[in-house]
Design a protein around this motif. Structure first.
Motif, PDB file in Angstrom:
ATOM      1  N   ASN A 134       0.836  -1.187   0.000  1.00  0.00           N
ATOM      2  CA  ASN A 134       0.000   0.000   0.000  1.00  0.00           C
ATOM      3  C   ASN A 134       0.874   1.241   0.000  1.00  0.00           C
ATOM      4  O   ASN A 134       1.778   1.361   0.828  1.00  0.00           O
ATOM      5  N   VAL A 135       0.630   2.168  -0.943  1.00  0.00           N
ATOM      6  CA  VAL A 135       1.383   3.423  -1.035  1.00  0.00           C
ATOM      7  C   VAL A 135       0.385   4.572  -1.033  1.00  0.00           C
ATOM      8  O   VAL A 135      -0.610   4.547  -1.776  1.00  0.00           O
ATOM      9  N   ILE A 136       0.640   5.577  -0.200  1.00  0.00           N
ATOM     10  CA  ILE A 136      -0.221   6.758  -0.105  1.00  0.00           C
ATOM     11  C   ILE A 136       0.621   7.988  -0.397  1.00  0.00           C
ATOM     12  O   ILE A 136       1.641   8.222   0.254  1.00  0.00           O
ATOM     13  N   LEU A 137       0.201   8.778  -1.390  1.00  0.00           N
ATOM     14  CA  LEU A 137       0.892  10.025  -1.732  1.00  0.00           C
ATOM     15  C   LEU A 137      -0.037  11.184  -1.366  1.00  0.00           C
ATOM     16  O   LEU A 137      -1.091  11.351  -1.972  1.00  0.00           O
ATOM     17  N   ALA A 138       0.343  11.972  -0.372  1.00  0.00           N
ATOM     18  CA  ALA A 138      -0.471  13.095   0.086  1.00  0.00           C
ATOM     19  C   ALA A 138       0.087  14.393  -0.480  1.00  0.00           C
ATOM     20  O   ALA A 138       1.265  14.697  -0.291  1.00  0.00           O
ATOM     21  N   SER A 139      -0.755  15.137  -1.199  1.00  0.00           N
ATOM     22  CA  SER A 139      -0.339  16.403  -1.826  1.00  0.00           C
ATOM     23  C   SER A 139       0.973  16.227  -2.584  1.00  0.00           C
ATOM     24  O   SER A 139       1.923  16.985  -2.370  1.00  0.00           O
ATOM     25  N   THR A 155      -2.862   5.204  -3.498  1.00  0.00           N
ATOM     26  CA  THR A 155      -3.890   6.205  -3.210  1.00  0.00           C
ATOM     27  C   THR A 155      -3.241   7.580  -3.189  1.00  0.00           C
ATOM     28  O   THR A 155      -2.199   7.768  -2.562  1.00  0.00           O
ATOM     29  N   VAL A 156      -3.868   8.548  -3.869  1.00  0.00           N
ATOM     30  CA  VAL A 156      -3.346   9.917  -3.960  1.00  0.00           C
ATOM     31  C   VAL A 156      -4.357  10.874  -3.349  1.00  0.00           C
ATOM     32  O   VAL A 156      -5.557  10.792  -3.642  1.00  0.00           O
ATOM     33  N   PHE A 157      -3.894  11.772  -2.485  1.00  0.00           N
ATOM     34  CA  PHE A 157      -4.708  12.879  -1.991  1.00  0.00           C
ATOM     35  C   PHE A 157      -4.361  14.123  -2.804  1.00  0.00           C
ATOM     36  O   PHE A 157      -3.210  14.558  -2.810  1.00  0.00           O
ATOM     37  N   SER A 158      -5.365  14.698  -3.463  1.00  0.00           N
ATOM     38  CA  SER A 158      -5.135  15.907  -4.254  1.00  0.00           C
ATOM     39  C   SER A 158      -6.015  17.038  -3.735  1.00  0.00           C
ATOM     40  O   SER A 158      -7.002  16.810  -3.035  1.00  0.00           O
ATOM     41  N   SER A 159      -5.643  18.275  -4.085  1.00  0.00           N
ATOM     42  CA  SER A 159      -6.446  19.440  -3.732  1.00  0.00           C
ATOM     43  C   SER A 159      -6.116  20.558  -4.705  1.00  0.00           C
ATOM     44  O   SER A 159      -4.968  20.973  -4.808  1.00  0.00           O
ATOM     45  N   GLY A 212       7.726  25.110 -14.688  1.00  0.00           N
ATOM     46  CA  GLY A 212       7.318  25.372 -16.064  1.00  0.00           C
ATOM     47  C   GLY A 212       5.841  25.172 -16.327  1.00  0.00           C
ATOM     48  O   GLY A 212       5.421  24.860 -17.442  1.00  0.00           O
ATOM     49  N   ASP A 213       4.995  25.343 -15.288  1.00  0.00           N
ATOM     50  CA  ASP A 213       3.540  25.233 -15.401  1.00  0.00           C
ATOM     51  C   ASP A 213       3.062  23.850 -15.829  1.00  0.00           C
ATOM     52  O   ASP A 213       1.991  23.711 -16.420  1.00  0.00           O
ATOM     53  N   VAL A 214       3.839  22.826 -15.532  1.00  0.00           N
ATOM     54  CA  VAL A 214       3.387  21.450 -15.762  1.00  0.00           C
ATOM     55  C   VAL A 214       2.585  21.016 -14.540  1.00  0.00           C
ATOM     56  O   VAL A 214       2.965  21.277 -13.404  1.00  0.00           O
ATOM     57  N   ASP A 215       1.450  20.364 -14.771  1.00  0.00           N
ATOM     58  CA  ASP A 215       0.578  19.950 -13.674  1.00  0.00           C
ATOM     59  C   ASP A 215       1.331  19.108 -12.657  1.00  0.00           C
ATOM     60  O   ASP A 215       2.116  18.230 -13.013  1.00  0.00           O
ATOM     61  N   ARG A 216       1.079  19.379 -11.372  1.00  0.00           N
ATOM     62  CA  ARG A 216       1.568  18.536 -10.286  1.00  0.00           C
ATOM     63  C   ARG A 216       0.480  17.511  -9.976  1.00  0.00           C
ATOM     64  O   ARG A 216      -0.725  17.816 -10.020  1.00  0.00           O
ATOM     65  N   LEU A 217       0.890  16.316  -9.632  1.00  0.00           N
ATOM     66  CA  LEU A 217      -0.075  15.249  -9.354  1.00  0.00           C
ATOM     67  C   LEU A 217      -1.050  15.656  -8.252  1.00  0.00           C
ATOM     68  O   LEU A 217      -2.240  15.337  -8.317  1.00  0.00           O
ATOM     69  N   GLY A 218      -0.579  16.390  -7.258  1.00  0.00           N
ATOM     70  CA  GLY A 218      -1.435  16.772  -6.142  1.00  0.00           C
ATOM     71  C   GLY A 218      -2.392  17.904  -6.430  1.00  0.00           C
ATOM     72  O   GLY A 218      -3.196  18.261  -5.557  1.00  0.00           O
ATOM     73  N   LEU A 219      -2.354  18.477  -7.640  1.00  0.00           N
ATOM     74  CA  LEU A 219      -3.255  19.574  -8.011  1.00  0.00           C
ATOM     75  C   LEU A 219      -4.366  19.163  -8.963  1.00  0.00           C
ATOM     76  O   LEU A 219      -5.258  19.963  -9.240  1.00  0.00           O
ATOM     77  N   ILE A 220      -4.356  17.951  -9.459  1.00  0.00           N
ATOM     78  CA  ILE A 220      -5.276  17.595 -10.529  1.00  0.00           C
ATOM     79  C   ILE A 220      -6.710  17.453 -10.016  1.00  0.00           C
ATOM     80  O   ILE A 220      -6.954  17.200  -8.841  1.00  0.00           O
ATOM     81  N   ASP A 221      -7.645  17.637 -10.943  1.00  0.00           N
ATOM     82  CA  ASP A 221      -9.048  17.311 -10.701  1.00  0.00           C
ATOM     83  C   ASP A 221      -9.248  15.877 -11.183  1.00  0.00           C
ATOM     84  O   ASP A 221      -9.260  15.613 -12.388  1.00  0.00           O
ATOM     85  N   PRO A 222      -9.416  14.916 -10.278  1.00  0.00           N
ATOM     86  CA  PRO A 222      -9.455  13.514 -10.701  1.00  0.00           C
ATOM     87  C   PRO A 222     -10.696  13.130 -11.491  1.00  0.00           C
ATOM     88  O   PRO A 222     -10.723  12.058 -12.100  1.00  0.00           O
ATOM     89  N   LEU A 223     -11.717  13.996 -11.495  1.00  0.00           N
ATOM     90  CA  LEU A 223     -12.926  13.689 -12.249  1.00  0.00           C
ATOM     91  C   LEU A 223     -12.913  14.316 -13.639  1.00  0.00           C
ATOM     92  O   LEU A 223     -13.834  14.103 -14.419  1.00  0.00           O
ATOM     93  N   ALA A 224     -11.893  15.114 -13.939  1.00  0.00           N
ATOM     94  CA  ALA A 224     -11.786  15.764 -15.242  1.00  0.00           C
ATOM     95  C   ALA A 224     -10.941  14.905 -16.174  1.00  0.00           C
ATOM     96  O   ALA A 224      -9.992  14.252 -15.743  1.00  0.00           O
TER      97      ALA A 224
END
Length: 405
Positions: free
Chosen positions: A231-236, A259-263, A277-289
């Motif tokens: 089990n791996v959990i990545l928070a922000s 499991t990833v926690f994003s906001s 360089g304005d590349v998306d960070r994993l913790g910023l994504i909208d997971p439903l988009a």
């Protein structure tokens, strides 16, 4: 960018106001305080001052220590918060305090610690902190997470050389690179210990890069991630979304559950995105988009969106540890290796600490208020969507029936 930087600077200035030297053991605690015993592995250089213990400079060898932290009685603190002393020595009635520090000579003594501290199910939690974190902050943060989550796991802190300085982002990032082999070896030693049953790895922020790189290395070296690491959990996670995709693809199956926690309102990650360089960070994504939703489902990654759990004046970068419901969810479900999907109800999966599926108009509103989590669960997405549709149909039918003819 300016707003994010000012917010980060305010946090850094607040941290600078804390007293130095909190690692000096006080020897005893107070009645009703809680004691959390941690195994610490670090690639930090030792400090000349034993009250600081380790600096933010780099060391090639891993140092080990057994550290006990005292947490104030329940009626003197708020769940989700580390209560720092305003002066030294700390008052264990109101402050987090170091009770005992015992250096460990090597792997044999570390295995002895594990054997003594493993719970009945023999689970270990390995925590890796993020950017701008001093040694004492890493220690107290894990103690707080373990205590507040109620996690049944032997807690291990892997702390890498962060200088705890807002203006040392690149240095900290390079320190994670320098610590990849050490973390990989630490995880290997834990996962091959016969007394250990299962390992959960949790990382925050920049620590997510370090964890993913170490697991990737392990998979390349061994042909797989060791099976006890389940089990791996990545928070922000402060992790380039393209880099993450490449790392995950290079980890051979069967992979650990991830499991990833994003906001989307994480000010710290917004600043990091600009630096990168304005590349998306994993913790910023909208997971439903899209395209994230489809890609995450194909990758078998669970994502929990904590955007609606924002606090005024906060960076919104540590919600996983600061929010009482989320930190308890960590202990009850995720650290225990359980998915948020499967046979559980919508009320249980979407934050559900109170509301069930069968309630009508008031209940539907209650689910939205009490459980503002959007979860991408690749194992039960169809069921999740079906239940949401059902809730909407029930609400509409109830409203229609209540209208006057």
């Amino acid at each position: 960018m300016r707003i994010a930087f000012v917010a980060l600077l305010c946090v850094a200035l607040a941290a600078c106001g804390r007293p130095q030297g909190v690692m000096e053991p006080i020897g005893v605690s107070v009645p009703n305080a809680s004691l959390v015993d941690l195994l610490v592995a670090t690639t930090r250089a030792p400090a000349k001052n034993p009250a600081i213990l380790f600096t933010g400079e780099r060391e090639s060898k891993v140092a080990l220590a057994d550290i006990t932290v005292s947490i104030p009685p329940a009626d003197r603190r708020q769940i989700g918060q580390v209560q720092w002393p305003s002066s030294l020595p700390p008052n264990p009635l109101t402050d987090f305090a170091t009770v005992r520090v015992t250096p460990l000579a090597g792997v044999g003594e570390a295995r002895g610690w594990l054997k003594q501290n493993l719970p009945r199910d023999r689970r270990v939690l390995v925590f890796v902190h993020g950017f701008n974190v001093r040694f004492e902050e890493a220690v107290f943060s894990l103690a707080q997470i373990v205590h507040d989550s109620g996690a049944e796991a032997a807690p291990v802190l892997f702390t890498w050389p962060s200088r705890g300085n807002l203006f040392q982002y690149i240095y900290d990032r390079e320190s994670t690179n320098a610590s990849r082999d050490a973390l990989e070896e630490t995880l290997r030693r834990i996962a091959t210990d016969p007394s250990v049953g299962e390992v959960t790895v949790m990382a925050h922020s920049m620590g997510s890069w370090l964890v993913m790189e170490s697991l990737r290395q392990m998979s390349i070296r061994d042909g797989r991630v060791l099976p006890k690491i389940r089990n791996v959990i990545l928070a922000s996670p402060d992790l380039d979304i393209d880099v993450f995709a490449a790392q995950w693809a290079e980890i051979s199956k069967p992979r650990p559950r991830l499991t990833v926690f994003s906001s989307r309102d994480d000010a710290a990650l917004r600043a990091s995105r600009r630096l990168a360089g304005d590349v998306d960070r994993l913790g910023l994504i909208d997971p439903l988009a899209e395209p994230f939703r489809s890609e995450l489902e194909r990758a078998g990654v669970d994502v929990i969106d904590l955007t609606d759990l924002s606090r005024p004046g906060s960076l919104n970068h540590s919600k996983f540890a600061e929010n009482p419901e989320i930190v308890q969810l960590l202990g009850k479900r995720l650290i225990a290796g359980q998915s948020l999907g499967g046979e559980t109800s919508l009320g249980e999966r979407v934050g559900g600490f109170a509301m069930g599926v069968g309630q009508t108009v008031g209940g539907v509103a209650g689910v939205a208020v009490s459980a503002p989590l959007a979860i991408v669960d690749p194992n039960s997405r169809r069921t999740f969507d079906d239940q949401l549709k059902h809730l909407g149909d029930v609400a509409n039918d109830t409203v229609d029936s209540a209208r006057p003819n």
